[in-house]
Motif scaffolding. Structure first.
Motif, PDB file in Angstrom:
ATOM      1  N   ALA A  10     -13.047  29.579 -27.759  1.00 51.34           N
ATOM      2  CA  ALA A  10     -13.140  30.064 -26.386  1.00 51.34           C
ATOM      3  C   ALA A  10     -14.455  29.595 -25.779  1.00 51.34           C
ATOM      4  CB  ALA A  10     -13.059  31.581 -26.350  1.00 51.34           C
ATOM      5  N   ILE A  11     -14.384  29.105 -24.555  1.00 52.17           N
ATOM      6  CA  ILE A  11     -15.569  28.663 -23.823  1.00 52.17           C
ATOM      7  C   ILE A  11     -15.801  29.673 -22.705  1.00 52.17           C
ATOM      8  CG2 ILE A  11     -16.582  26.821 -22.436  1.00 52.17           C
ATOM      9  CD1 ILE A  11     -14.525  24.943 -23.933  1.00 52.17           C
ATOM     10  N   LEU A  12     -16.996  30.252 -22.683  1.00 52.82           N
ATOM     11  CA  LEU A  12     -17.326  31.277 -21.701  1.00 52.82           C
ATOM     12  C   LEU A  12     -18.555  30.837 -20.920  1.00 52.82           C
ATOM     13  CD1 LEU A  12     -16.722  32.846 -24.703  1.00 52.82           C
ATOM     14  CD2 LEU A  12     -16.177  34.530 -22.984  1.00 52.82           C
ATOM     15  N   THR A  13     -18.460  30.928 -19.610  1.00 51.28           N
ATOM     16  CA  THR A  13     -19.573  30.554 -18.738  1.00 51.28           C
ATOM     17  C   THR A  13     -19.989  31.785 -17.946  1.00 51.28           C
ATOM     18  OG1 THR A  13     -18.698  28.317 -18.573  1.00 51.28           O
ATOM     19  CG2 THR A  13     -20.337  28.973 -16.928  1.00 51.28           C
ATOM     20  N   GLU A  53     -23.742  29.108 -21.046  1.00 54.69           N
ATOM     21  CA  GLU A  53     -22.424  28.724 -21.578  1.00 54.69           C
ATOM     22  C   GLU A  53     -22.386  28.984 -23.077  1.00 54.69           C
ATOM     23  OE1 GLU A  53     -19.857  25.413 -19.948  1.00 54.69           O
ATOM     24  OE2 GLU A  53     -20.699  24.498 -21.746  1.00 54.69           O
ATOM     25  N   PHE A  54     -21.331  29.657 -23.517  1.00 52.06           N
ATOM     26  CA  PHE A  54     -21.171  30.033 -24.919  1.00 52.06           C
ATOM     27  C   PHE A  54     -19.812  29.576 -25.429  1.00 52.06           C
ATOM     28  CE2 PHE A  54     -24.113  32.962 -23.023  1.00 52.06           C
ATOM     29  CZ  PHE A  54     -25.088  33.126 -23.983  1.00 52.06           C
ATOM     30  N   VAL A  55     -19.731  29.394 -26.743  1.00 56.60           N
ATOM     31  CA  VAL A  55     -18.472  29.040 -27.401  1.00 56.60           C
ATOM     32  C   VAL A  55     -18.270  30.013 -28.552  1.00 56.60           C
ATOM     33  CG1 VAL A  55     -17.232  27.291 -28.729  1.00 56.60           C
ATOM     34  CG2 VAL A  55     -18.654  26.607 -26.784  1.00 56.60           C
ATOM     35  N   HIS A  89     -12.199  30.317 -21.019  1.00 60.30           N
ATOM     36  CA  HIS A  89     -11.075  29.438 -21.306  1.00 60.30           C
ATOM     37  C   HIS A  89     -10.875  29.449 -22.818  1.00 60.30           C
ATOM     38  CE1 HIS A  89      -8.294  26.133 -20.924  1.00 60.30           C
ATOM     39  NE2 HIS A  89      -8.981  25.447 -21.808  1.00 60.30           N
ATOM     40  N   ALA A  90      -9.776  30.040 -23.271  1.00 54.04           N
ATOM     41  CA  ALA A  90      -9.466  30.090 -24.700  1.00 54.04           C
ATOM     42  C   ALA A  90      -8.504  28.963 -25.046  1.00 54.04           C
ATOM     43  CB  ALA A  90      -8.855  31.433 -25.068  1.00 54.04           C
ATOM     44  N   ILE A  91      -8.754  28.337 -26.185  1.00 54.07           N
ATOM     45  CA  ILE A  91      -7.931  27.217 -26.637  1.00 54.07           C
ATOM     46  C   ILE A  91      -7.367  27.550 -28.018  1.00 54.07           C
ATOM     47  CG2 ILE A  91      -7.879  24.745 -27.131  1.00 54.07           C
ATOM     48  CD1 ILE A  91     -10.560  24.611 -25.479  1.00 54.07           C
TER      49      ILE A  91
END
Length: 99
Positions: A10-13, A53-55, A89-91
């Motif tokens: 997951a990418i979080l901004t 921004e975090f992952v 945005h989760a992948i």
């Protein structure tokens, strides 16, 4: 043979001015998530050049373990706050060639 493991990145901004609150929320997830049965890893990363921004890199033994994570109190608390703090945005990923 296909893997039954469940992998999500997951990418979080962070929203403007919410970087610190977002990081606190995400850090509060690591310990409880790692302690869940079926959790193989749960790692939090920060973008080197974009402080807000975090992952999240998470791996579960199977779909049942991933579903248990999504029903946990700490995940539900996360869901209750995340939209005010960040875009995300989760992948979900399927294994192709892993070790």
């Amino acid at each position: 043979m296909a893997s039954t493991r469940v992998k999500t990145v997951a990418i979080l901004t962070a929203r403007e001015g919410k970087e610190h609150e977002l990081e606190e929320l995400l850090r509060s997830m690591t310990g409880p998530s790692r302690a869940e049965p079926g959790n193989l890893h749960y790692n939090l990363w920060r973008a080197r050049e974009r402080h807000g921004e975090f992952v999240i890199d998470e791996l579960y033994a199977d779909a049942e373990a991933a579903a248990a994570h999504r029903a946990s109190p700490h995940y539900l608390r996360y869901l209750g706050r995340i939209n005010e703090l960040a875009t995300r945005h989760a992948i979900p990923l399927d294994a192709v060639d892993t070790i």
